[in-house]
Enzyme design. Structure first.
Site, PDB file in Angstrom:
ATOM      1  CG  HIS A 184      -0.454   0.019   2.533  1.00 56.95           C
ATOM      2  ND1 HIS A 184      -0.433   1.196   3.290  1.00 56.95           N
ATOM      3  CD2 HIS A 184      -0.119  -0.953   3.475  1.00 56.95           C
ATOM      4  CE1 HIS A 184       0.147   0.956   4.361  1.00 56.95           C
ATOM      5  NE2 HIS A 184       0.180  -0.573   4.517  1.00 56.95           N
ATOM      6  CG  ASP A 215      -3.223   3.820   2.369  1.00 54.06           C
ATOM      7  OD1 ASP A 215      -2.498   2.738   2.135  1.00 54.06           O
ATOM      8  OD2 ASP A 215      -3.891   3.756   2.959  1.00 54.06           O
ATOM      9  CG  ASP A 264       2.684   0.804   7.977  1.00 52.74           C
ATOM     10  OD1 ASP A 264       2.181   0.187   6.881  1.00 52.74           O
ATOM     11  OD2 ASP A 264       1.907   0.888   8.803  1.00 52.74           O
ATOM     12  CD  GLU A 289      -3.391  -1.701   5.575  1.00 56.70           C
ATOM     13  OE1 GLU A 289      -3.414  -2.562   6.439  1.00 56.70           O
ATOM     14  OE2 GLU A 289      -2.667  -0.720   6.210  1.00 56.70           O
ATOM     15  CD  GLU A 290      -1.882   2.356   7.455  1.00 56.71           C
ATOM     16  OE1 GLU A 290      -2.511   1.983   8.168  1.00 56.71           O
ATOM     17  OE2 GLU A 290      -0.491   2.135   7.392  1.00 56.71           O
ATOM     18  CG  ASP A 331       1.903  -3.655   5.196  1.00 58.88           C
ATOM     19  OD1 ASP A 331       2.603  -2.672   5.652  1.00 58.88           O
ATOM     20  OD2 ASP A 331       0.548  -3.522   5.188  1.00 58.88           O
ATOM     21  CG  HIS A 340       0.016   3.182  12.556  1.00 58.26           C
ATOM     22  ND1 HIS A 340      -1.188   2.599  12.887  1.00 58.26           N
ATOM     23  CD2 HIS A 340       0.632   2.702  11.304  1.00 58.26           C
ATOM     24  CE1 HIS A 340      -1.521   1.874  11.658  1.00 58.26           C
ATOM     25  NE2 HIS A 340      -0.378   2.034  10.869  1.00 58.26           N
TER      26      HIS A 340
HETATM   27  N1  BES Z   1       1.330  -2.786   8.084  1.00 58.38           N
HETATM   28  C1  BES Z   1       0.234  -2.456   8.828  1.00 58.38           C
HETATM   29  C2  BES Z   1       0.075  -3.911   9.754  1.00 58.38           C
HETATM   30  C3  BES Z   1       0.898  -4.554  10.450  1.00 58.38           C
HETATM   31  C4  BES Z   1       2.003  -4.021  11.156  1.00 58.38           C
HETATM   32  C5  BES Z   1       1.056  -6.158  10.777  1.00 58.38           C
HETATM   33  C6  BES Z   1       3.030  -4.572  11.801  1.00 58.38           C
HETATM   34  C7  BES Z   1       1.966  -6.657  11.560  1.00 58.38           C
HETATM   35  C8  BES Z   1       2.903  -6.051  11.832  1.00 58.38           C
HETATM   36  C9  BES Z   1      -0.875  -1.954   8.517  1.00 58.38           C
HETATM   37  O1  BES Z   1      -0.475  -0.891   7.621  1.00 58.38           O
HETATM   38  C10 BES Z   1      -1.890  -1.421   9.502  1.00 58.38           C
HETATM   39  O2  BES Z   1      -1.489  -0.637  10.304  1.00 58.38           O
HETATM   40  N2  BES Z   1      -3.160  -2.005   9.614  1.00 58.38           N
HETATM   41  C11 BES Z   1      -4.075  -1.637  10.348  1.00 58.38           C
HETATM   42  C12 BES Z   1      -5.685  -1.907   9.982  1.00 58.38           C
HETATM   43  C13 BES Z   1      -6.405  -1.235   9.173  1.00 58.38           C
HETATM   44  C14 BES Z   1      -7.683  -1.682   8.924  1.00 58.38           C
HETATM   45  C15 BES Z   1      -6.485   0.204   9.643  1.00 58.38           C
HETATM   46  C16 BES Z   1      -4.000  -1.911  11.951  1.00 58.38           C
HETATM   47  O3  BES Z   1      -3.401  -2.958  12.261  1.00 58.38           O
HETATM   48  O4  BES Z   1      -4.445  -1.080  12.811  1.00 58.38           O
HETATM   49 MN    MN Z   2       0.937  -1.339   6.534  1.00 61.08          MN
HETATM   50 MN    MN Z   3      -0.334   0.981   8.956  1.00 60.19          MN
END
Ligand code: BES
Ligand code: MN
Ligand code: MN
Length: 450
Positions: free
Chosen positions: A83, A85, A116, A149-150, A176, A423
């Site tokens: 992703h 974004d 990320d 994705e975010e 990711d 984040h």
């Molecule tokens: N890349 C992350 C997810 C992640 C980070 C998985 C580190 C394993 C280890 C992804 O971009 C993310 O932040 N996902 C969100 C979910 C989304 C629906 C907002 C999350 O996990 O909060």
């Molecule tokens: Mn991610």
């Molecule tokens: Mn993320």
């Protein structure tokens, strides 16, 4: 390959910097134009790296970038997902340097999205270039790079369902996620799902004088706090009836295997400036994030929060609550259980409203596939140790959907670290991880034979 990456190192970094300068924040409509510009940048970079075709596919939200390098239909095909974004960079004042002006300090690239997922996604673009320039590619690659994705990948779901044939592949490769450490590399084999709700608690029809009415009329913030506090018992378990019904408990053997992971709790506490960890009784820290579901308040507000003291009994209180899910919980079912429970525990003195946000299903990826074996060999070759299969606590909702809709195995070969602070303010990504990641992806294609 290694030689090529080394001699093009500066350009690989410069290009990533250009990508990081685009503030592609998907959650905030004020960046809509930047998100679009970022999609164009990604499309252009794929073309330059050597894909035959690239398309920017509009959606009801942000565009999806799709590109292909097809050598021969009879060869195996890898679908790469990533992703472009990023999360909002707020609060800006906590960044040591501006989030969209990347800078290298102590061997780390500082910028929103450095890890990320721009840094990790762009490794795949540079791996394609490296493979093509060195006659190292022996399979077809399809690139699916999204911009939502975010914010829950809402439009990607439809895109996948409508483009099953076009996305047909033998496996999906994603960078990711994170590793335990550079000394103890790991491959992610599990992700948690997500159920996300916003709640509103209403008391009186207007803000009241907290002296004139206080004590006689329910204060929605007091009520909401109590409701939230009641959702965990003294053992750290979630009290919503039925919440654990579908949770798959690990066998003692699986838990023993998990406990062997070289995780240092003292360093973990130190890195977060906490004196003690906390969570569900009877489970280790890695189990609490990897195999157990959670309920957390992500934000809570209401009443007066400005300067000084205003004596007010507020009319409303709000909170955003997330639940991380594990196999075999379903986000729809858990959201439903939450709604029913929240309404049931609300006292007669308030009215409550629950609005569900996006959700996602938990995912588990197999370790006995050719795809996983190729990834494991590649990591071992470049990082010097057989990677440990690990379950991560984060969520990538599209992973479960790829398995369901495309019936393919997914490999989560990520190169992030906890210290990358994704984040958070001052997100960063190690230059070494970026370059070694490109090398590992090239090694993956050497080992993957379908
Ligand atoms: N890349 C992350 C997810 C992640 C980070 C998985 C580190 C394993 C280890 C992804 O971009 C993310 O932040 N996902 C969100 C979910 C989304 C629906 C907002 C999350 O996990 O909060
Ligand atoms: Mn991610
Ligand atoms: Mn993320």
């Amino acid at each position: 390959m290694k030689q090529y990456i080394e001699s093009n190192k500066q350009r690989f970094l410069d290009e990533l910097f250009a990508l990081l300068r685009i503030p592609s924040v998907s959650a905030d409509s004020k960046f809509k134009g930047d998100v679009k510009a970022c999609a164009e940048f990604v499309a252009e970079s794929l073309k330059k790296a050597g894909t035959d075709t690239v398309e920017i596919c509009p959606t009801d939200g942000h565009p999806i970038v799709y590109g292909e390098k097809i050598l021969d239909a009879s060869k195996p095909t890898v679908l790469v997902y990533g992703h472009y974004d990023v999360q909002p960079a707020d609060p800006y004042e906590l960044w040591d340097t501006p989030p969209f002006e990347p800078e290298i300090r102590d061997g780390r690239i500082y910028a929103r999205g450095a890890c990320d997922d721009k840094g990790q996604m762009y490794m795949h673009v540079k791996a394609l270039e490296t493979l093509l320039e060195n006659n190292g590619l022996d399979c077809n690659i399809k690139f699916l790079i999204e911009g939502e994705e975010e914010v829950g990948s809402d439009n990607l779901e439809n895109f996948v369902k409508e483009n099953r044939e076009r996305l047909k592949a033998d496996m999906v490769l994603i960078s990711d996620t994170s590793m335990l450490s550079n000394e103890d590399p790991s491959i992610t084999v599990g992700l948690r799902g997500l159920s996300y709700v916003e709640v509103e608690v209403t008391g009186p029809n207007r803000d009241l004088h907290s002296g004139v009415y206080g004590g006689a009329v329910a204060n929605p913030i007091n009520v909401l706090s109590k409701m939230i506090a009641s959702m965990h018992d003294e053992k750290g378990r979630i009290t919503i009836p039925g919440f654990y019904d579908k949770v798959v408990e690990l066998s003692p053997e699986d838990r023993e295997a998990m406990a062997k992971a070289p995780f240092n709790e003292e360093e973990y506490k130190k890195s977060l400036d906490i004196d003690a960890v906390a969570g569900e009784e009877g489970y280790s820290t890695l189990e609490r994030t990897g195999i157990r579901p959670t309920l957390d308040v992500n934000g809570i507000w209401g009443g007066y929060t400005g300067e000084g003291a205003k004596t007010v009994l507020p009319s409303k209180a709000y909170a955003k609550i997330s639940m991380r899910l594990v196999p075999d919980q379903s986000s729809e079912e858990i959201t439903q259980l939450f709604v029913e429970h929240f309404q049931k525990i609300a006292p007669a003195s308030v009215k409550v409203k629950v609005s569900p946000h996006h959700g996602g299903e938990p995912a588990q990826t197999p370790t006995d596939s050719n795809a996983y074996r190729a990834a494991s060999k590649a990591v071992e070759e470049v990082w010097g140790k057989t990677p440990i299969p690990m379950r991560d606590g984060g969520s990538i909702p599209i992973v479960a959907l790829f398995e369901k809709e495309l019936k393919v195995n997914v490999v989560l070969m990520g190169f992030g670290l906890d210290e990358d602070a994704i984040h958070s303010p001052n997100e960063s990504y190690g230059v070494e991880n970026y370059l070694k990641g490109i090398e590992t992806i090239c090694a993956f294609y050497k080992h993957y034979k379908g």
